[in-house]
Design a protein around this motif. Structure first.
Motif, PDB file in Angstrom:
ATOM      1  N   TYR A 161       0.833  -1.204   0.000  1.00 40.51           N
ATOM      2  CA  TYR A 161       0.000   0.000   0.000  1.00 40.51           C
ATOM      3  C   TYR A 161       0.870   1.257   0.000  1.00 40.51           C
ATOM      4  O   TYR A 161       0.606   2.212  -0.739  1.00 40.51           O
ATOM      5  N   GLU A 221      -2.674   5.309   1.903  1.00 44.23           N
ATOM      6  CA  GLU A 221      -1.626   4.458   1.347  1.00 44.23           C
ATOM      7  C   GLU A 221      -0.257   4.776   1.949  1.00 44.23           C
ATOM      8  O   GLU A 221       0.480   3.878   2.368  1.00 44.23           O
ATOM      9  N   ALA A 241      -9.346   1.008   3.815  1.00 43.80           N
ATOM     10  CA  ALA A 241      -8.959   0.353   2.563  1.00 43.80           C
ATOM     11  C   ALA A 241     -10.176  -0.228   1.854  1.00 43.80           C
ATOM     12  O   ALA A 241     -10.338  -0.061   0.636  1.00 43.80           O
ATOM     13  N   TRP A 259      -8.221  -6.913  -3.130  1.00 40.62           N
ATOM     14  CA  TRP A 259      -7.481  -6.044  -2.203  1.00 40.62           C
ATOM     15  C   TRP A 259      -8.308  -5.788  -0.947  1.00 40.62           C
ATOM     16  O   TRP A 259      -7.792  -5.853   0.172  1.00 40.62           O
TER      17      TRP A 259
END
Length: 290
Positions: A161, A221, A241, A259
């Protein structure tokens, strides 16, 4: 605690066998689902002139036929199913399933643009391919033997990330978020179709909205590795996320659900969270006099 001790705790700290079993099983299910449900056979019609093999597929000079791709999917799905059915003998089937997904993802990214749909899953699964197979659902005592695959996988995910955000800064700078980049992607940049077109259009028409989304994405991130030092942040970053990936799907139609699932598996301690929630609910519920 010294820095070497902290790094050792981050990568090899104790976890319960129950958590290892849950995370490893969940990741294998994700690998199997990506292999079986991915649109890989549609790649078979790619002209040779447009085929540019990804690094892991340097030995292939053209896109395989749909039959060959389907065979890889069948082998990979069967391998993962075998790993799930016989967990004590799952190492080789799990590795075979991972290799099949690696090949399929490589084929998907061999058309001039590297795609990252399966990147996080592929990297995170690696520690679990070497994880001990003796862990059981009833193992509730934390142990470093069970903890290192979970902790190492979480570290890999956090770094992926962070590198994703760093790459945005290196290539575009802070204008990636503060400029019109998000707006341009919403209007013209994505080959997929938004799942919520009216929302996508609204965001593209409001600078505060698309720049705010860019800033939030970049901030999440770049700061993701903080979850390795302060574990209490992990569920919140997992939620952030998942929210970002859901928004990406709604606004652009891009497939990053793997993800989101990986973040939810790795950064939420579900075996301990569920009992804790039950205890809180029981404490908060009114007592009935008898």
């Amino acid at each position: 605690m010294t820095w070497p001790e902290r790094i050792d705790e981050v990568l090899f700290g104790p976890e319960t066998g129950r958590r290892l079993v849950l995370v490893r099983t969940g990741l294998l299910v994700l690998v199997g689902a990506r292999i079986a449900l991915g649109p890989y056979r549609d790649l078979a019609g790619t002209p040779d002139a447009l085929f540019e093999p990804a690094g892991v597929l340097w030995w292939i000079d053209r896109m395989p036929s749909s039959t060959a791709i389907a065979a890889i999917q069948v082998v990979g799905a069967c391998a993962v199913a075998g790993a799930l059915a016989w967990p004590r003998r799952s190492r080789l089937p799990a590795i075979l399933g991972w290799v099949c997904l690696l090949v399929l993802a490589g084929l998907r990214g061999s058309r001039g643009k590297v795609l990252h749909n399966d990147l996080l899953l592929l990297w995170v699964v690696v520690p679990f391919l070497a994880a001990p197979l003796e862990a059981r659902w009833g193992d509730r005592t934390p142990s470093r033997a069970w903890g290192w695959p979970v902790r190492s996988g979480a570290a890999v995910a956090a770094i992926v990330y962070a590198l994703s955000g760093f790459h945005k800064l290196v290539t575009t700078g802070i204008d990636w978020a503060l400029g019109d980049n998000i707006r341009n992607v919403l209007l013209w940049g994505s080959p997929a179709s938004p799942r919520w077109e009216s929302l996508s259009t609204w965001v593209a028409d409001h600078a505060l909205a698309y720049r705010g989304i860019g800033l939030v994405m970049l901030a999440v991130e770049l700061t993701f590795p903080l979850v390795l030092l302060w574990r209490r942040l992990q569920p919140w970053y997992a939620l952030a996320a998942v929210g970002l990936h859901v928004a990406t799907y709604a606004l652009l139609g891009l497939d990053y659900w793997a993800w989101a699932a990986v973040a939810g598996l790795l950064f939420v301690d579900w075996p301990n969270t569920t009992p804790a929630l039950r205890r809180r609910a029981s404490k908060g519920s009114p007592r009935v006099a008898t």
